[in-house]
Design a protein around this motif. Structure first.
Motif, PDB file in Angstrom:
ATOM      1  N   PHE A 102     -10.252  62.193   1.031  1.00  9.52           N
ATOM      2  CA  PHE A 102     -11.293  62.883   1.795  1.00  9.52           C
ATOM      3  C   PHE A 102     -10.704  63.646   2.990  1.00  9.52           C
ATOM      4  O   PHE A 102     -11.007  64.841   3.171  1.00  9.52           O
ATOM      5  N   PRO A 103      -9.852  63.033   3.839  1.00  9.14           N
ATOM      6  CA  PRO A 103      -9.282  63.784   4.968  1.00  9.14           C
ATOM      7  C   PRO A 103      -8.439  64.974   4.517  1.00  9.14           C
ATOM      8  O   PRO A 103      -8.458  66.031   5.165  1.00  9.14           O
ATOM      9  N   CYS A 104      -7.732  64.811   3.400  1.00  8.15           N
ATOM     10  CA  CYS A 104      -6.939  65.930   2.887  1.00  8.15           C
ATOM     11  C   CYS A 104      -7.851  67.065   2.430  1.00  8.15           C
ATOM     12  O   CYS A 104      -7.548  68.247   2.640  1.00  8.15           O
ATOM     13  N   GLY A 105      -8.988  66.705   1.794  1.00  8.16           N
ATOM     14  CA  GLY A 105      -9.937  67.715   1.362  1.00  8.16           C
ATOM     15  C   GLY A 105     -10.522  68.482   2.533  1.00  8.16           C
ATOM     16  O   GLY A 105     -10.697  69.705   2.481  1.00  8.16           O
ATOM     17  N   ILE A 106     -10.816  67.787   3.614  1.00  6.68           N
ATOM     18  CA  ILE A 106     -11.320  68.452   4.827  1.00  6.68           C
ATOM     19  C   ILE A 106     -10.274  69.433   5.354  1.00  6.68           C
ATOM     20  O   ILE A 106     -10.579  70.575   5.726  1.00  6.68           O
ATOM     21  N   GLN A 107      -9.034  68.971   5.375  1.00  6.06           N
ATOM     22  CA  GLN A 107      -7.940  69.808   5.881  1.00  6.06           C
ATOM     23  C   GLN A 107      -7.736  71.049   5.011  1.00  6.06           C
ATOM     24  O   GLN A 107      -7.442  72.137   5.518  1.00  6.06           O
ATOM     25  N   LYS A 108      -7.953  70.916   3.703  1.00  2.00           N
ATOM     26  CA  LYS A 108      -7.749  72.007   2.757  1.00  2.00           C
ATOM     27  C   LYS A 108      -9.012  72.841   2.582  1.00  2.00           C
ATOM     28  O   LYS A 108      -9.064  73.751   1.764  1.00  2.00           O
ATOM     29  N   GLU A 109     -10.055  72.525   3.348  1.00  2.44           N
ATOM     30  CA  GLU A 109     -11.328  73.260   3.326  1.00  2.44           C
ATOM     31  C   GLU A 109     -12.069  73.103   2.006  1.00  2.44           C
ATOM     32  O   GLU A 109     -12.653  74.049   1.477  1.00  2.44           O
ATOM     33  N   CYS A 110     -12.062  71.882   1.468  1.00  2.57           N
ATOM     34  CA  CYS A 110     -12.908  71.569   0.323  1.00  2.57           C
ATOM     35  C   CYS A 110     -14.346  71.381   0.818  1.00  2.57           C
ATOM     36  O   CYS A 110     -14.594  71.208   2.003  1.00  2.57           O
ATOM     37  N   ILE A 111     -15.289  71.395  -0.108  1.00  2.41           N
ATOM     38  CA  ILE A 111     -16.697  71.210   0.238  1.00  2.41           C
ATOM     39  C   ILE A 111     -17.180  69.872  -0.328  1.00  2.41           C
ATOM     40  O   ILE A 111     -17.013  69.591  -1.517  1.00  2.41           O
ATOM     41  N   PHE A 112     -17.786  69.060   0.521  1.00  2.00           N
ATOM     42  CA  PHE A 112     -18.377  67.784   0.113  1.00  2.00           C
ATOM     43  C   PHE A 112     -19.877  67.852   0.372  1.00  2.00           C
ATOM     44  O   PHE A 112     -20.310  68.082   1.500  1.00  2.00           O
ATOM     45  N   GLN A 113     -20.664  67.668  -0.670  1.00  2.00           N
ATOM     46  CA  GLN A 113     -22.118  67.771  -0.542  1.00  2.00           C
ATOM     47  C   GLN A 113     -22.735  66.379  -0.399  1.00  2.00           C
ATOM     48  O   GLN A 113     -22.709  65.579  -1.335  1.00  2.00           O
ATOM     49  N   PHE A 114     -23.306  66.116   0.769  1.00  2.00           N
ATOM     50  CA  PHE A 114     -23.886  64.813   1.068  1.00  2.00           C
ATOM     51  C   PHE A 114     -25.345  64.768   0.612  1.00  2.00           C
ATOM     52  O   PHE A 114     -26.265  64.618   1.422  1.00  2.00           O
ATOM     53  N   MET A 115     -25.562  64.898  -0.686  1.00  2.00           N
ATOM     54  CA  MET A 115     -26.913  64.881  -1.246  1.00  2.00           C
ATOM     55  C   MET A 115     -26.807  64.607  -2.735  1.00  2.00           C
ATOM     56  O   MET A 115     -25.745  64.756  -3.340  1.00  2.00           O
ATOM     57  N   GLU A 116     -27.906  64.177  -3.316  1.00  2.00           N
ATOM     58  CA  GLU A 116     -28.049  63.993  -4.758  1.00  2.00           C
ATOM     59  C   GLU A 116     -26.875  63.199  -5.343  1.00  2.00           C
ATOM     60  O   GLU A 116     -26.725  62.017  -5.051  1.00  2.00           O
ATOM     61  N   ASP A 117     -26.000  63.835  -6.130  1.00  2.02           N
ATOM     62  CA  ASP A 117     -24.898  63.115  -6.772  1.00  2.02           C
ATOM     63  C   ASP A 117     -23.626  63.099  -5.931  1.00  2.02           C
ATOM     64  O   ASP A 117     -22.579  62.660  -6.399  1.00  2.02           O
ATOM     65  N   PHE A 118     -23.703  63.579  -4.687  1.00  2.00           N
ATOM     66  CA  PHE A 118     -22.557  63.598  -3.770  1.00  2.00           C
ATOM     67  C   PHE A 118     -21.339  64.263  -4.422  1.00  2.00           C
ATOM     68  O   PHE A 118     -20.291  63.668  -4.621  1.00  2.00           O
ATOM     69  N   ARG A 119     -21.527  65.526  -4.747  1.00  2.00           N
ATOM     70  CA  ARG A 119     -20.464  66.281  -5.416  1.00  2.00           C
ATOM     71  C   ARG A 119     -19.408  66.740  -4.416  1.00  2.00           C
ATOM     72  O   ARG A 119     -19.701  66.965  -3.245  1.00  2.00           O
ATOM     73  N   SER A 120     -18.199  66.920  -4.920  1.00  2.00           N
ATOM     74  CA  SER A 120     -17.123  67.504  -4.115  1.00  2.00           C
ATOM     75  C   SER A 120     -16.495  68.648  -4.910  1.00  2.00           C
ATOM     76  O   SER A 120     -16.432  68.604  -6.140  1.00  2.00           O
ATOM     77  N   TYR A 121     -16.078  69.678  -4.185  1.00  2.00           N
ATOM     78  CA  TYR A 121     -15.488  70.870  -4.807  1.00  2.00           C
ATOM     79  C   TYR A 121     -14.150  71.165  -4.138  1.00  2.00           C
ATOM     80  O   TYR A 121     -14.039  71.143  -2.901  1.00  2.00           O
ATOM     81  N   CYS A 122     -13.171  71.442  -4.953  1.00  2.00           N
ATOM     82  CA  CYS A 122     -11.851  71.767  -4.411  1.00  2.00           C
ATOM     83  C   CYS A 122     -11.883  73.148  -3.760  1.00  2.00           C
ATOM     84  O   CYS A 122     -12.877  73.870  -3.827  1.00  2.00           O
ATOM     85  N   TRP A 123     -10.749  73.532  -3.140  1.00  2.00           N
ATOM     86  CA  TRP A 123     -10.674  74.784  -2.404  1.00  2.00           C
ATOM     87  C   TRP A 123     -10.851  76.021  -3.292  1.00  2.00           C
ATOM     88  O   TRP A 123     -11.213  77.079  -2.812  1.00  2.00           O
ATOM     89  N   GLU A 124     -10.634  75.873  -4.589  1.00  2.00           N
ATOM     90  CA  GLU A 124     -10.765  77.020  -5.491  1.00  2.00           C
ATOM     91  C   GLU A 124     -12.176  77.171  -6.037  1.00  2.00           C
ATOM     92  O   GLU A 124     -12.661  78.282  -6.243  1.00  2.00           O
ATOM     93  N   HIS A 125     -12.879  76.053  -6.240  1.00  2.00           N
ATOM     94  CA  HIS A 125     -14.190  76.094  -6.889  1.00  2.00           C
ATOM     95  C   HIS A 125     -15.348  75.849  -5.923  1.00  2.00           C
ATOM     96  O   HIS A 125     -16.496  75.732  -6.362  1.00  2.00           O
ATOM     97  N   LYS A 126     -15.080  75.774  -4.670  1.00  2.00           N
ATOM     98  CA  LYS A 126     -16.128  75.436  -3.699  1.00  2.00           C
ATOM     99  C   LYS A 126     -17.179  76.547  -3.617  1.00  2.00           C
ATOM    100  O   LYS A 126     -16.891  77.731  -3.841  1.00  2.00           O
ATOM    101  N   PRO A 127     -18.436  76.187  -3.321  1.00  2.00           N
ATOM    102  CA  PRO A 127     -19.486  77.204  -3.145  1.00  2.00           C
ATOM    103  C   PRO A 127     -19.225  78.038  -1.900  1.00  2.00           C
ATOM    104  O   PRO A 127     -18.653  77.556  -0.921  1.00  2.00           O
ATOM    105  N   VAL A 128     -19.611  79.293  -1.961  1.00  2.00           N
ATOM    106  CA  VAL A 128     -19.438  80.197  -0.817  1.00  2.00           C
ATOM    107  C   VAL A 128     -20.763  80.896  -0.548  1.00  2.00           C
ATOM    108  O   VAL A 128     -21.615  81.010  -1.429  1.00  2.00           O
ATOM    109  N   GLN A 129     -20.939  81.330   0.665  1.00  2.00           N
ATOM    110  CA  GLN A 129     -22.132  82.092   1.010  1.00  2.00           C
ATOM    111  C   GLN A 129     -21.935  83.550   0.617  1.00  2.00           C
ATOM    112  O   GLN A 129     -20.843  84.101   0.761  1.00  2.00           O
TER     113      GLN A 129
END
Length: 704
Positions: A102-129
């Motif tokens: 988890f700390p490495c993901g934060i450092q690498k700018e991964c996205i962690f969604q704190f809802m529903e199934d609590f999904r996580s996305y790596c730096w390449e596949h993360k959602p963007v605005q």
């Protein structure tokens, strides 16, 4: 797990770090008896574990045995960022094999969604605005810290979904969310909550399910504390004023035993000096609703398992979803429901200014309410801006025309009930639009929306049966709404979705898909399934198709109908307010609600205090069930309506104490004329006799 814990600075068993930063990694907790230390977010986002216990078991419902299994599973996985073992979190994107701490993901700018199934996305596949190409670039102020922020699509910058020029630092938003909690976190510019929270959760902002920190802080308002002494009853009877307080007399101020922030003179609420159980109208409303909620919840849990041992199709919460703490402010929502309804009333009164004095008469057969209403709304000279008059054509005395407000109230009540039970909607209590091809051909969805809009503006009741999904589709657009399993009314479809969702291995998933091949093909959801995680996207696609995509045509017609008199536009501008009447039934009447509804007028020679005492005492007897009539009967006797319409009454209800023999309900003026009696028993007998007989004759006459 076998290493001894460093008492001074223990490390997290999942990420291996000793950092203690609750804002970034969640609370760091050490359990000496289990030789275990863990960051809450590391545990929450781990891919191979879920809450199987109760809130007080293990670590917030995560069982110690399961945590140890997850640590052993992660020990075999190398982090794609720091290259060390123990990577318990995986990217949910199909075919992506990346794992990380988890700390490495934060450092690498991964996205962690704190809802529903609590999904996580790596730096390449993360959602963007998404930012329109034509949108100007540059700098603006973060509306939280007021420092400059670059208007660029980057991880550290987030844009408000509801305000064009509102930009934030991600870090500022996260700190604000942790402080404000789910009930107060909203756009700092336009105050939008639903759209704003949905987008921030998608972009990885954690919004805890708790009250705001300033509400939880002990003695936060110590300097403001004082003994409350003010009479808040709508009609204070004290000649010395609302702030006058004389202990041991009828002018002593009694405070609400629940909140302490409202008060009443004993005489103003017909209380005796020894009575202690006075509650203000807000607290009484909250208790009534919360009691109803508890009863519904107990009933639903009791009936969720059938007699044959099979489980009913009830949507289960996400297994890793943090449960509400015992101090969760559910009452906060109930308290605001009433304030939102007051806001709706003011909005609808503004819309009613469009209605002119020109009248349109609708001939209504109460035994065939839908067809006669449809015929009336479709007649060539009908206009929603005309004053509506109702004539019930199936009365015993057909020569009599009743164009009073009472008939109009009754007509709209019957019409809303007809709509709720019609083929245009599906579901149990919270309903979505159904797919009725005959109704589409006859443009009935448009007519239904139009009828609801007209009812709201012309003083009728609200539907009160919309599901949250239907309401959000109307307000925010179907493309921005994610349906849930409880939105599926078709039992077979719901069963299929549940089987796919709970498949625990690839083989059973593929077998389930094979068995429901035709359903998936009809929904356009067939696709190769190569991994167990593919089921999440498949479930989402089925839900979107069945609940939203297949009813796009009816939904658009329904939206067009709701545009009548500008109702839909107001819904989109004030979603919280309109949700309180479209998704919830009106609150049950109470003695205090009725007491506050009426303004009392009396001549100077009338003993006003004693007369008011009789009136308020009678309401309390009715509320306790010590009467042959109900509070709804009293309201119907005076206004012709069983409930208080969202727009309120016009004119506002009044009471007059007169030297008359029996009470009179003047529905043209919404005025209740009450007799002056010597004793309370005489007053009560006259009220019972008149109201019961009047309503009995009326029901027989109008065939209600």
């Amino acid at each position: 797990m076998s290493k001894n814990i460093d008492i001074q600075n223990p490390f997290c068993v999942l990420c291996g770090r000793t950092d203690d930063c609750p804002e970034k990694y969640g609370a760091k907790r050490t359990y000496v008896e289990y030789n275990l230390t863990v960051h809450y977010y590391c545990l929450l986002m781990s891919s191979g574990i879920w809450q199987r216990g109760e809130e007080d078991e293990g670590v917030d419902g995560f069982l110690i045995m399961d945590i140890r299994k997850e640590v052993n599973r992660a020990a075999k996985l190398k982090c794609n960022i720091c290259k060390k073992k123990g990577a318990s979190i995986g990217c949910v994107a199909p075919k992506c094999k990346r794992s990380y701490h988890f700390p490495c993901g934060i450092q690498k700018e991964c996205i962690f969604q704190f809802m529903e199934d609590f999904r996580s996305y790596c730096w390449e596949h993360k959602p963007v605005q998404k930012f329109p190409d034509k949108e100007s670039r540059g700098t603006s102020q973060c509306t939280i810290c007021l420092d400059l922020v670059e208007q660029l699509p980057m991880y550290t910058v987030l844009k408000s979904p509801c305000c064009k020029n509102a930009w934030f630092h991600r870090e500022c938003l996260q700190y604000q969310a942790l402080s404000a909690g789910i009930f107060f976190f909203r756009c700092t510019v336009c105050n939008n909550k639903d759209n704003f929270q949905k987008e921030m959760l998608r972009m990885g902002i954690h919004i805890p399910e708790k009250d705001a920190s300033w509400e939880l802080e002990e003695n936060a308002y110590q300097d403001l504390l004082q003994c409350y002494q003010h009479c808040d009853i709508k009609r204070c009877l004290c000649k010395e004023g609302r702030d006058y307080n004389e202990p041991d007399s009828k002018w002593e101020i009694k405070r609400c035993q629940c909140c302490g922030s409202r008060g009443t003179h004993l005489a103003c609420s017909s209380m005796k000096s020894w009575e202690q159980n006075w509650e203000c109208v807000e607290c009484r409303s909250i208790f009534a609703k919360s009691e109803n909620y508890r009863k519904r919840k107990t009933h639903s849990l009791a009936t969720s398992e059938k007699a044959d041992g099979t489980t009913c199709l009830l949507e289960e919460p996400s297994p890793k979803c943090p449960r509400q703490s015992p101090g969760s402010p559910r009452t906060f929502l109930l308290q605001h429901l009433r304030k939102q309804r007051i806001e709706v009333s003011n909005i609808l009164k503004e819309l009613k200014l469009q209605v002119n004095t020109k009248s349109t008469r609708l001939n209504i057969n109460a035994e065939n309410i839908w067809n006669s209403a449809l015929k009336g709304f479709r007649q060539r000279h009908f206009s929603p801006t005309n004053t509506i008059e109702i004539k019930f054509t199936n009365c015993k005395n057909r020569s009599k025309t009743d164009t009073s407000a009472a008939s109009k109230h009754h007509f709209f009540q019957l019409l809303m009930l007809q709509l709720q039970n019609s083929s245009l909607f599906e579901g149990s209590s919270a309903k979505n639009l159904s797919l009725d091809f005959q109704a589409i051909r006859e443009n009935l969805y448009f007519e239904a929306g139009k009828m609801i809009a007209v009812s709201l503006v012309h003083g009728g009741p609200s539907p009160g049966f919309f599901s949250k999904t239907l309401f959000n589709c109307l307000v925010y657009g179907p493309e921005n709404v994610k349906p849930a399993l409880e939105d599926v009314a078709d039992v077979d479809v719901a069963q299929t979705i549940k089987m796919i969702k709970h498949a625990n291995n690839l083989s059973s998933l593929q077998s389930t898909i094979h068995d429901c091949y035709e359903l998936l093909a009809a929904a356009g959801c067939l696709r190769p399934i190569t991994a167990l995680c593919d089921k999440n996207m498949l479930v989402n696609d089925i839900l979107i198709h069945h609940v939203i995509k297949r009813i796009i045509s009816p939904l658009e017609s329904f939206r067009q109908g709701l545009k009548t008199l500008g109702v839909l536009e107001k819904m989109q501008m004030h979603p919280d307010a309109f949700s309180s009447i479209l998704c919830h039934k009106p609150e049950r009447l109470s003695a205090e609600t009725l007491c506050d509804l009426f303004t009392i007028h009396s001549s100077s020679e009338v003993n006003k205090v004693e007369s008011v005492d009789f009136w308020m005492g009678y309401l309390q007897d009715v509320e306790r069930g010590e009467s042959a009539v109900t509070l709804e009967d009293i309201l119907l006797f005076v206004t012709g309506s069983f409930s208080i319409p969202p727009i309120g009454f016009d004119p506002e209800p009044t009471i007059k104490f007169l030297h008359i023999v029996y009470p009179v309900g003047n529905r043209l003026l919404n005025c209740l004329e009450l007799p002056i009696t010597q004793t309370y028993e005489q007053f009560k007998d006259k009220m019972e006799f008149t109201i019961r007989n009047t309503l009995r004759v009326e029901r027989e006459y109008f065939c209600y």
